[in-house]
Write a protein that holds these residues in place. Structure first.
Motif, PDB file in Angstrom:
ATOM      1  N   ILE A 116       4.652  62.771  79.327  1.00  0.00           N
ATOM      2  CA  ILE A 116       4.958  61.674  78.408  1.00  0.00           C
ATOM      3  C   ILE A 116       6.275  61.015  78.800  1.00  0.00           C
ATOM      4  O   ILE A 116       6.362  59.798  78.898  1.00  0.00           O
ATOM      5  CB  ILE A 116       5.023  62.200  76.955  1.00  0.00           C
ATOM      6  CG1 ILE A 116       3.635  62.676  76.520  1.00  0.00           C
ATOM      7  CG2 ILE A 116       5.506  61.108  76.016  1.00  0.00           C
ATOM      8  CD1 ILE A 116       3.608  63.256  75.136  1.00  0.00           C
ATOM      9  N   ILE A 117       7.290  61.826  79.078  1.00  0.00           N
ATOM     10  CA  ILE A 117       8.594  61.245  79.414  1.00  0.00           C
ATOM     11  C   ILE A 117       8.482  60.374  80.655  1.00  0.00           C
ATOM     12  O   ILE A 117       8.904  59.215  80.663  1.00  0.00           O
ATOM     13  CB  ILE A 117       9.646  62.360  79.653  1.00  0.00           C
ATOM     14  CG1 ILE A 117       9.972  63.058  78.339  1.00  0.00           C
ATOM     15  CG2 ILE A 117      10.900  61.774  80.253  1.00  0.00           C
ATOM     16  CD1 ILE A 117      10.983  64.150  78.473  1.00  0.00           C
ATOM     17  N   LEU A 120       6.614  57.130  79.777  1.00  0.00           N
ATOM     18  CA  LEU A 120       7.281  56.186  78.875  1.00  0.00           C
ATOM     19  C   LEU A 120       8.387  55.448  79.617  1.00  0.00           C
ATOM     20  O   LEU A 120       8.634  54.277  79.377  1.00  0.00           O
ATOM     21  CB  LEU A 120       7.874  56.912  77.662  1.00  0.00           C
ATOM     22  CG  LEU A 120       6.913  57.458  76.618  1.00  0.00           C
ATOM     23  CD1 LEU A 120       7.687  57.977  75.418  1.00  0.00           C
ATOM     24  CD2 LEU A 120       5.945  56.379  76.168  1.00  0.00           C
ATOM     25  N   LEU A 121       9.046  56.162  80.531  1.00  0.00           N
ATOM     26  CA  LEU A 121      10.180  55.551  81.227  1.00  0.00           C
ATOM     27  C   LEU A 121       9.728  54.648  82.374  1.00  0.00           C
ATOM     28  O   LEU A 121      10.543  54.053  83.060  1.00  0.00           O
ATOM     29  CB  LEU A 121      11.132  56.636  81.730  1.00  0.00           C
ATOM     30  CG  LEU A 121      11.781  57.419  80.598  1.00  0.00           C
ATOM     31  CD1 LEU A 121      12.677  58.501  81.144  1.00  0.00           C
ATOM     32  CD2 LEU A 121      12.573  56.487  79.703  1.00  0.00           C
ATOM     33  N   VAL A 123       8.524  51.811  82.168  1.00  0.00           N
ATOM     34  CA  VAL A 123       8.941  50.426  81.952  1.00  0.00           C
ATOM     35  C   VAL A 123      10.315  50.164  82.553  1.00  0.00           C
ATOM     36  O   VAL A 123      10.598  49.059  83.001  1.00  0.00           O
ATOM     37  CB  VAL A 123       8.954  50.041  80.454  1.00  0.00           C
ATOM     38  CG1 VAL A 123       7.552  49.859  79.941  1.00  0.00           C
ATOM     39  CG2 VAL A 123       9.702  51.047  79.625  1.00  0.00           C
ATOM     40  N   ILE A 124      11.167  51.191  82.555  1.00  0.00           N
ATOM     41  CA  ILE A 124      12.492  50.997  83.157  1.00  0.00           C
ATOM     42  C   ILE A 124      12.372  50.987  84.679  1.00  0.00           C
ATOM     43  O   ILE A 124      12.994  50.185  85.362  1.00  0.00           O
ATOM     44  CB  ILE A 124      13.453  52.119  82.714  1.00  0.00           C
ATOM     45  CG1 ILE A 124      13.630  52.085  81.204  1.00  0.00           C
ATOM     46  CG2 ILE A 124      14.802  51.982  83.392  1.00  0.00           C
ATOM     47  CD1 ILE A 124      14.250  50.818  80.684  1.00  0.00           C
ATOM     48  N   GLN A 145      12.071  60.780  93.859  1.00  0.00           N
ATOM     49  CA  GLN A 145      11.803  60.724  92.424  1.00  0.00           C
ATOM     50  C   GLN A 145      12.242  59.366  91.897  1.00  0.00           C
ATOM     51  O   GLN A 145      13.339  58.909  92.184  1.00  0.00           O
ATOM     52  CB  GLN A 145      12.585  61.818  91.699  1.00  0.00           C
ATOM     53  CG  GLN A 145      12.033  63.201  91.934  1.00  0.00           C
ATOM     54  CD  GLN A 145      12.975  64.256  91.421  1.00  0.00           C
ATOM     55  OE1 GLN A 145      14.091  64.397  91.904  1.00  0.00           O
ATOM     56  NE2 GLN A 145      12.534  64.990  90.422  1.00  0.00           N
ATOM     57  N   LEU A 147      13.144  57.046  88.370  1.00  0.00           N
ATOM     58  CA  LEU A 147      13.982  57.439  87.231  1.00  0.00           C
ATOM     59  C   LEU A 147      13.214  58.332  86.258  1.00  0.00           C
ATOM     60  O   LEU A 147      13.729  59.342  85.782  1.00  0.00           O
ATOM     61  CB  LEU A 147      14.489  56.186  86.515  1.00  0.00           C
ATOM     62  CG  LEU A 147      15.520  55.380  87.305  1.00  0.00           C
ATOM     63  CD1 LEU A 147      15.698  54.003  86.713  1.00  0.00           C
ATOM     64  CD2 LEU A 147      16.839  56.110  87.330  1.00  0.00           C
ATOM     65  N   GLY A 148      11.959  57.945  85.971  1.00  0.00           N
ATOM     66  CA  GLY A 148      11.150  58.749  85.048  1.00  0.00           C
ATOM     67  C   GLY A 148      10.963  60.168  85.562  1.00  0.00           C
ATOM     68  O   GLY A 148      10.998  61.127  84.800  1.00  0.00           O
ATOM     69  N   LEU A 150      13.053  61.775  87.458  1.00  0.00           N
ATOM     70  CA  LEU A 150      14.322  62.488  87.347  1.00  0.00           C
ATOM     71  C   LEU A 150      14.480  63.078  85.950  1.00  0.00           C
ATOM     72  O   LEU A 150      14.851  64.234  85.790  1.00  0.00           O
ATOM     73  CB  LEU A 150      15.485  61.536  87.621  1.00  0.00           C
ATOM     74  CG  LEU A 150      15.809  61.264  89.079  1.00  0.00           C
ATOM     75  CD1 LEU A 150      16.974  60.304  89.172  1.00  0.00           C
ATOM     76  CD2 LEU A 150      16.149  62.560  89.787  1.00  0.00           C
ATOM     77  N   VAL A 151      14.189  62.266  84.928  1.00  0.00           N
ATOM     78  CA  VAL A 151      14.371  62.745  83.556  1.00  0.00           C
ATOM     79  C   VAL A 151      13.331  63.813  83.220  1.00  0.00           C
ATOM     80  O   VAL A 151      13.636  64.801  82.563  1.00  0.00           O
ATOM     81  CB  VAL A 151      14.282  61.573  82.558  1.00  0.00           C
ATOM     82  CG1 VAL A 151      14.461  62.071  81.141  1.00  0.00           C
ATOM     83  CG2 VAL A 151      15.321  60.526  82.880  1.00  0.00           C
ATOM     84  N   ASP A 153      11.889  65.731  85.333  1.00  0.00           N
ATOM     85  CA  ASP A 153      11.963  66.844  86.279  1.00  0.00           C
ATOM     86  C   ASP A 153      10.617  67.047  86.989  1.00  0.00           C
ATOM     87  O   ASP A 153      10.130  68.170  87.110  1.00  0.00           O
ATOM     88  CB  ASP A 153      12.369  68.127  85.546  1.00  0.00           C
ATOM     89  CG  ASP A 153      13.223  69.015  86.430  1.00  0.00           C
ATOM     90  OD1 ASP A 153      13.795  68.483  87.391  1.00  0.00           O
ATOM     91  OD2 ASP A 153      13.300  70.221  86.166  1.00  0.00           O
TER      92      ASP A 153
ATOM     93  N   ALA B 182      12.856  53.886  75.963  1.00  0.00           N
ATOM     94  CA  ALA B 182      12.987  53.740  77.412  1.00  0.00           C
ATOM     95  C   ALA B 182      14.264  52.988  77.767  1.00  0.00           C
ATOM     96  O   ALA B 182      14.950  53.324  78.731  1.00  0.00           O
ATOM     97  CB  ALA B 182      11.768  53.022  77.983  1.00  0.00           C
ATOM     98  N   LEU B 259      20.435  64.702  82.183  1.00  0.00           N
ATOM     99  CA  LEU B 259      19.315  63.795  81.902  1.00  0.00           C
ATOM    100  C   LEU B 259      18.062  64.573  81.513  1.00  0.00           C
ATOM    101  O   LEU B 259      17.368  64.207  80.571  1.00  0.00           O
ATOM    102  CB  LEU B 259      19.005  62.960  83.140  1.00  0.00           C
ATOM    103  CG  LEU B 259      19.583  61.553  83.183  1.00  0.00           C
ATOM    104  CD1 LEU B 259      19.125  60.849  84.444  1.00  0.00           C
ATOM    105  CD2 LEU B 259      19.161  60.764  81.962  1.00  0.00           C
TER     106      LEU B 259
END
Lengths: 240, 322
Positions: A116-117, A120-121, A123-124, A145, A147-148, A150-151, A153, B182, B259
């Motif tokens: 999910i994380i 969701l990310l 879009v960034i 990786q 950004l999504g 990275l968060v 993992d 986000a 993070l």
């Protein structure tokens, strides 16, 4: 010839069982293709859904049909990847086509919160356009990786860690043990040289085998055949 | 021991492990599955040995693949299903909100200050609100809540339009929540901008309705769903800020670890916020447009606010709390 582990797609991960496994992480190019395939599937699915609702709207009412379409569009646009990543193969249809899958950095299967994380990310990562942030982030991390990832993992890896096939390569040389103990990277280089040599011109083969002149002690065709001998020795399991 | 010797000696074990793994992955484990952990550890040991003794890339890659598959199969977890969801909704989420007291008030301010300012200021000087809403926004407000309307008007004729609106609110409002979350990855800036703009926009609409429309129509429409919807906005902002703060102020961890940890905490918040907003969409779609007299609507609204705040502040209360 062993270089610092700068640009290696084999990422070592130490498991709790005390062993180090190697994950083959996938780069932006192959992931972009997978994403394009997913985009096409996404578009076609929505279009088909739209057609179905257009035909059934006479029965269930235009507003209800529009509502159903909007709900489906919402779920698909945010959770398309999550739904597939939670499947048995941890991969969207596009990723499956390209032989990729999503995994935890630890090598474990990706879990629902992580999935999910990372989605969701998305879009960034897409910002400011065409996954620019994601691409930049990919290029600056060891494991490609975004950004999504990275968060959450997570990493995108090749699904089947490739088992090298030992094709019988016809080389008219005798196996020969190297005079030094070779590191694994060096061994891999020799073996891959042997495997890929048939695709190259003779000049190219010689050019490459000249690079390890310090090991073979020869240049030119003699160096090439010694290189092949060493490779063959390794291929036979390193025992003659 | 030569590599070939090593391989012939251990190959049956590896094959056995591979067969068991294939069985489990296919979803048909046999009774022998109990051997799996042992075989897996042996294979891991063999991999270490092969790596250390440099038994060649072929053998190492083969064992590597075996170890990865084994690890994946053994690490597969079964999610908690409904029980897990119940735990999340009634304990974990409200606790997470209370645990972030500072962030909560920060995000409340980000949303409610612009809201209150514009809602109060607009009747005196409607120009700001007008420029925020734009001509189309103003026309829409007047159509829905104009002076000629009354709360008893049927706003929607049939079930279909109720469902259609419900779907639209899910698509739009929950989508905004998810974007607010986000946006936090941009150092929190994205979340702050969305929250400020959201507060300003809703405040401008409220103020403009006081200025030019019939407030009673408006309030009796929004009373029921306002609590879960607006608190959902605030909490999704908290989720975004949690992520942004992990990036800006990682504390004792390096940024990447911060993070990951922040993402885990934020996920609980955004899941709860999205569920709250989805719940609000149900009310907004199927209740808010019904032609009941305003006192009933206001009572329901008051009950919803009490329930929402009570839920956030009391549900799953920590036992040892003072």
């Amino acid at each position: 010839m062993a270089s610092a582990p700068l640009a290696d797609t084999l990422q070592p991960v130490e498991l709790a069982d005390g062993v180090e496994i190697h994950l083959r992480v996938a780069g932006p190019a192959v992931r972009s293709v997978a994403w394009l395939i997913d985009l096409i599937i996404f578009g076609i699915t929505l279009f088909v859904l739209w057609l179905i609702l257009l035909f059934t709207s006479a029965g269930i009412g235009m507003q209800t049909a529009m509502g159903l379409f909007m709900l489906c569009a919402f779920v698909m646009s945010w959770f398309y990847n999550v739904i597939f990543e939670m499947g048995k193969r941890s991969a969207t249809p596009g990723q499956r086509t390209m032989g990729l899958k999503v995994a935890s950095v630890s090598g474990a299967p990706v879990r629902l919160p992580q999935s999910i994380i990372r989605n969701l990310l998305r879009v960034i990562d897409f910002m400011p356009m065409g996954y620019m942030f994601g691409l930049i982030c990919c290029l600056f991390t060891q494991r490609f990786q975004r950004l999504g990832d990275l968060v959450a993992d997570t990493v995108v890896v090749y699904a089947e860690p490739k088992e090298s096939k030992t094709k019988a390569i016809q080389v008219n040389v005798q196996p020969q043990a190297p005079s030094l103990v070779l590191t694994r990277a060096e061994q891999a280089a020799l073996l891959q040289f042997l495997e890929r040599a048939p695709q190259w011109s003779d000049a190219r083969k010689v050019e490459l085998s000249d690079v390890i002149e310090p090991l073979t002690g020869k240049t030119g065709l003699a160096g090439l055949s010694t290189t092949c001998s060493l490779g063959l020795w390794l291929q036979k399991g390193g025992n003659g | 021991m030569t590599p070939a010797h090593f391989e012939t000696e251990n190959a049956p074990r590896w094959e056995r492990l591979q067969t068991l793994l294939d069985e489990v992955e296919a979803g048909k484990p046999s009774a022998d599955v109990e051997e799996l952990p042992l075989l897996f550890r042996q294979a891991c040991h063999d991999l270490s040995v092969a790596q250390h003794r440099m038994y060649g890339p072929r053998l190492v890659e083969k064992l590597n693949a075996l170890a990865i598959t084994g690890y994946r199969v053994l690490e597969r977890r079964i999610s908690g299903g409904w029980e897990r969801l119940y735990f999340l909704v009634f304990r974990e989420f409200p606790r997470a909100v209370r645990a972030e007291r500072g962030l909560f008030w920060f995000c409340m301010a980000q949303f409610w200050l612009p809201f209150l300012f514009l809602a109060i200021w607009t009747p005196f000087d409607p120009e700001w609100a007008m420029s925020i809403l734009g001509p189309e926004g103003m026309i829409q407000m007047e159509m829905m809540y104009g002076r000629g309307t009354s709360p008893m008007d049927y706003m929607r004729e049939e079930f279909g339009s109720n469902f259609g609106m419900f779907a639209f609110y899910i698509w739009n409002n929950v989508g905004i929540d998810l974007r607010t979350f986000a946006g936090g990855l941009l150092g929190g800036v994205g979340s702050i901008i969305i929250m400020l703009f959201n507060g300003a926009h809703i405040g401008a609409a409220t103020g403009y309705i006081h200025h030019a429309c019939n407030p009673e129509t408006f309030y009796s429409f929004v009373a029921g769903h306002s609590a879960p919807e607006l608190m959902g906005v605030v909490i999704s902002g908290m989720a975004g800020m949690r992520l942004g703060l992990a990036l800006v102020k990682p504390g004792p961890y390096d940024r990447k670890t911060a993070l990951v940890l922040g993402g885990r905490r934020a996920l609980v918040l955004i899941t709860g916020a999205a569920l709250m907003t989805a719940f609000a969409a149900v009310i907004e779609g199927f209740w808010s447009a019904n032609p009941f007299p305003p006192p009933i609507k206001y009572t329901v609204g008051a009950v919803m606010w009490t329930l929402t705040l009570g839920y956030l502040f009391l549900s799953g209360k920590e036992r040892h709390a003072a």
